[in-house]
Design an enzyme around this catalytic site. Structure first.
Site, PDB file in Angstrom:
ATOM      1  N   ASN A  11       0.864  -1.188   0.000  1.00  0.00           N
ATOM      2  CA  ASN A  11       0.000   0.000   0.000  1.00  0.00           C
ATOM      3  C   ASN A  11       0.903   1.242   0.000  1.00  0.00           C
ATOM      4  O   ASN A  11       1.486   1.577   1.019  1.00  0.00           O
ATOM      5  CB  ASN A  11      -0.890  -0.030   1.256  1.00  0.00           C
ATOM      6  CG  ASN A  11      -1.703   1.242   1.414  1.00  0.00           C
ATOM      7  OD1 ASN A  11      -1.821   2.048   0.493  1.00  0.00           O
ATOM      8  ND2 ASN A  11      -2.277   1.423   2.593  1.00  0.00           N
ATOM      9  N   LYS A  13       0.087   4.271  -0.335  1.00  0.00           N
ATOM     10  CA  LYS A  13      -0.584   5.468   0.200  1.00  0.00           C
ATOM     11  C   LYS A  13      -0.372   6.653  -0.756  1.00  0.00           C
ATOM     12  O   LYS A  13      -0.192   6.442  -1.948  1.00  0.00           O
ATOM     13  CB  LYS A  13      -0.100   5.763   1.618  1.00  0.00           C
ATOM     14  CG  LYS A  13      -0.089   4.514   2.501  1.00  0.00           C
ATOM     15  CD  LYS A  13       0.055   4.809   3.945  1.00  0.00           C
ATOM     16  CE  LYS A  13       0.202   3.503   4.690  1.00  0.00           C
ATOM     17  NZ  LYS A  13       0.086   3.634   6.120  1.00  0.00           N
ATOM     18  N   HIS A 102      -9.438   0.923   5.242  1.00  0.00           N
ATOM     19  CA  HIS A 102      -8.135   1.137   5.882  1.00  0.00           C
ATOM     20  C   HIS A 102      -8.330   2.079   7.077  1.00  0.00           C
ATOM     21  O   HIS A 102      -9.149   3.007   7.017  1.00  0.00           O
ATOM     22  CB  HIS A 102      -7.146   1.732   4.873  1.00  0.00           C
ATOM     23  CG  HIS A 102      -5.735   1.746   5.381  1.00  0.00           C
ATOM     24  ND1 HIS A 102      -5.287   2.707   6.246  1.00  0.00           N
ATOM     25  CD2 HIS A 102      -4.698   0.903   5.162  1.00  0.00           C
ATOM     26  CE1 HIS A 102      -4.016   2.440   6.539  1.00  0.00           C
ATOM     27  NE2 HIS A 102      -3.643   1.365   5.891  1.00  0.00           N
ATOM     28  N   GLU A 104      -6.713   4.506   8.115  1.00  0.00           N
ATOM     29  CA  GLU A 104      -6.533   5.945   7.816  1.00  0.00           C
ATOM     30  C   GLU A 104      -7.816   6.530   7.230  1.00  0.00           C
ATOM     31  O   GLU A 104      -8.160   7.684   7.486  1.00  0.00           O
ATOM     32  CB  GLU A 104      -5.328   6.129   6.878  1.00  0.00           C
ATOM     33  CG  GLU A 104      -4.023   5.933   7.633  1.00  0.00           C
ATOM     34  CD  GLU A 104      -2.840   5.523   6.780  1.00  0.00           C
ATOM     35  OE1 GLU A 104      -2.926   5.599   5.532  1.00  0.00           O
ATOM     36  OE2 GLU A 104      -1.823   5.111   7.362  1.00  0.00           O
ATOM     37  N   GLU A 174      -5.075  -5.162  10.858  1.00  0.00           N
ATOM     38  CA  GLU A 174      -4.116  -4.074  10.997  1.00  0.00           C
ATOM     39  C   GLU A 174      -4.372  -3.321  12.312  1.00  0.00           C
ATOM     40  O   GLU A 174      -5.189  -2.377  12.333  1.00  0.00           O
ATOM     41  CB  GLU A 174      -4.252  -3.094   9.830  1.00  0.00           C
ATOM     42  CG  GLU A 174      -3.929  -3.706   8.487  1.00  0.00           C
ATOM     43  CD  GLU A 174      -3.304  -2.676   7.547  1.00  0.00           C
ATOM     44  OE1 GLU A 174      -2.277  -2.995   6.960  1.00  0.00           O
ATOM     45  OE2 GLU A 174      -3.831  -1.557   7.430  1.00  0.00           O
ATOM     46  N   GLY A 180       2.225   2.120  10.577  1.00  0.00           N
ATOM     47  CA  GLY A 180       3.072   3.295  10.381  1.00  0.00           C
ATOM     48  C   GLY A 180       3.822   3.738  11.628  1.00  0.00           C
ATOM     49  O   GLY A 180       4.381   4.831  11.655  1.00  0.00           O
ATOM     50  N   SER A 219       3.691  -2.273  10.287  1.00  0.00           N
ATOM     51  CA  SER A 219       5.147  -2.245  10.473  1.00  0.00           C
ATOM     52  C   SER A 219       5.835  -3.576  10.149  1.00  0.00           C
ATOM     53  O   SER A 219       6.767  -3.992  10.837  1.00  0.00           O
ATOM     54  CB  SER A 219       5.482  -1.790  11.900  1.00  0.00           C
ATOM     55  OG  SER A 219       4.965  -0.483  12.118  1.00  0.00           O
TER      56      SER A 219
HETATM   57  C1  PEP Z   1      -0.652   0.080   6.042  1.00  0.00           C
HETATM   58  O1  PEP Z   1      -0.713   1.261   5.753  1.00  0.00           O
HETATM   59  O2  PEP Z   1      -1.561  -0.669   5.707  1.00  0.00           O
HETATM   60  C2  PEP Z   1       0.492  -0.393   6.805  1.00  0.00           C
HETATM   61  C3  PEP Z   1       0.470  -1.607   7.272  1.00  0.00           C
HETATM   62  O3  PEP Z   1       1.533   0.502   6.977  1.00  0.00           O
HETATM   63  P1  PEP Z   1       2.972   0.179   7.620  1.00  0.00           P
HETATM   64  O4  PEP Z   1       3.474  -1.110   7.000  1.00  0.00           O
HETATM   65  O5  PEP Z   1       3.818   1.348   7.245  1.00  0.00           O
HETATM   66  O6  PEP Z   1       2.780   0.026   9.088  1.00  0.00           O
END
Ligand code: PEP
Length: 260
Positions: A11, A13, A102, A104, A174, A180, A219
């Site tokens: 992803n 973003k 998601h 976000e 997630e 993030g 992460s």
């Molecule tokens: C994400 O945005 O779905 C995500 C898992 O980000 P990150 O790997 O940076 O934590």
């Protein structure tokens, strides 16, 4: 994980440029191993060139190995919705998957579980496979409400489309506190929630419970991917930050390809 073909989804973003997007796609298009499904979700405006580059790379005789996905989709099929992009448009741009719900988007753009469920339904109706994101906040985890939050997010979609619709869907667990932040869930924490999600679906349909791929996101990086992906109910990862670094993303893909 061996029961299900692992997936690694990147992803991006709202990052990068046309140049970076093209460079990344050209590197990923060199993949030849299909033992894990690799998916990239660039910003919408880069989908067309990514799609063209993947086709030109002729990764396999019967098509591309690296799939394309979108990061968001409208819950409407078409119409006067300024700034929105429909599922059928994403199909035309070569997308097979779309990320839905998601954290976000839920947190920053007011996407309620109801809207998420509508997006899931519309995406599927128009031929896209939804990747439904669910996850608890740190406060919810600390209050021992993780399963309650995950159940609520899943149930909103199940109430709209039914459990059988998950025959053509992917779930990404997630935890918000891991997205993030650089602080991943431990393999045991991820496994516990993944097993819970699988069991909920299995209670209605053992076939779907067994078949559905549940990705872990938050992460993930080359140094923690092997431990996470070796958990029995973790079928790969949804990768944010690391998906913009070609060598690290490819390293995570290779770990998924070799996971037992
Ligand atoms: C994400 O945005 O779905 C995500 C898992 O980000 P990150 O790997 O940076 O934590």
């Amino acid at each position: 994980m061996a029961l299900r073909r692992p997936m690694v989804a990147g992803n991006w973003k709202m990052n990068g440029s046309r140049q970076l997007a093209d460079e990344l796609v050209k590197k990923f298009a060199k993949l030849k191993d299909d033992s894990a499904e690799v998916l990239i979700c660039p910003p919408t405006v880069f989908l067309e060139s990514a799609s063209r580059l993947l086709d030109e790379s002729k990764q396999s005789l019967d098509g591309r190995l690296v799939r394309l996905g979108a990061q968001n989709v409208s819950h409407h099929e078409y119409g006067a919705y300024t700034g929105e992009v429909s599922a059928s448009m994403l199909r035309e741009f070569g997308c097979k998957y779309v990320i839905i719900g998601h954290s976000e988007r839920r947190r920053m753009y007011g996407e309620t579980s109801d809207i998420v469920a509508d997006k899931f339904a519309t995406a599927q109706k128009m031929g896209l496979t939804p990747i439904l994101c669910v996850g608890e906040s740190l406060a919810a985890r600390e209050a021992s409400r993780t399963f309650e939050v995950i159940s609520g997010e899943l149930d909103a979609v199940i109430e709209k489309v039914g459990t059988l619709a998950f025959d053509n869907a992917i779930i990404a667990y997630e935890p918000l506190w891991a997205v993030g932040t650089g602080k991943s869930a431990t393999p045991e924490q991820a496994q516990e929630v993944h097993a819970f999600i699988r069991q909920r679906l299995s209670d209605v349909s053992p076939f779907i419970g067994e078949k559905i791929r549940i990705l872990y996101g938050g992460s993930v990086k080359p140094s923690n991917a092997a431990d996470l992906f070796s958990q029995p109910d973790v079928d790969g990862g949804l990768i944010g930050g690391v998906s913009l670094n070609a060598s690290e993303f490819l390293a995570v893909c290779s770990i998924a390809m070799n996971a037992e």
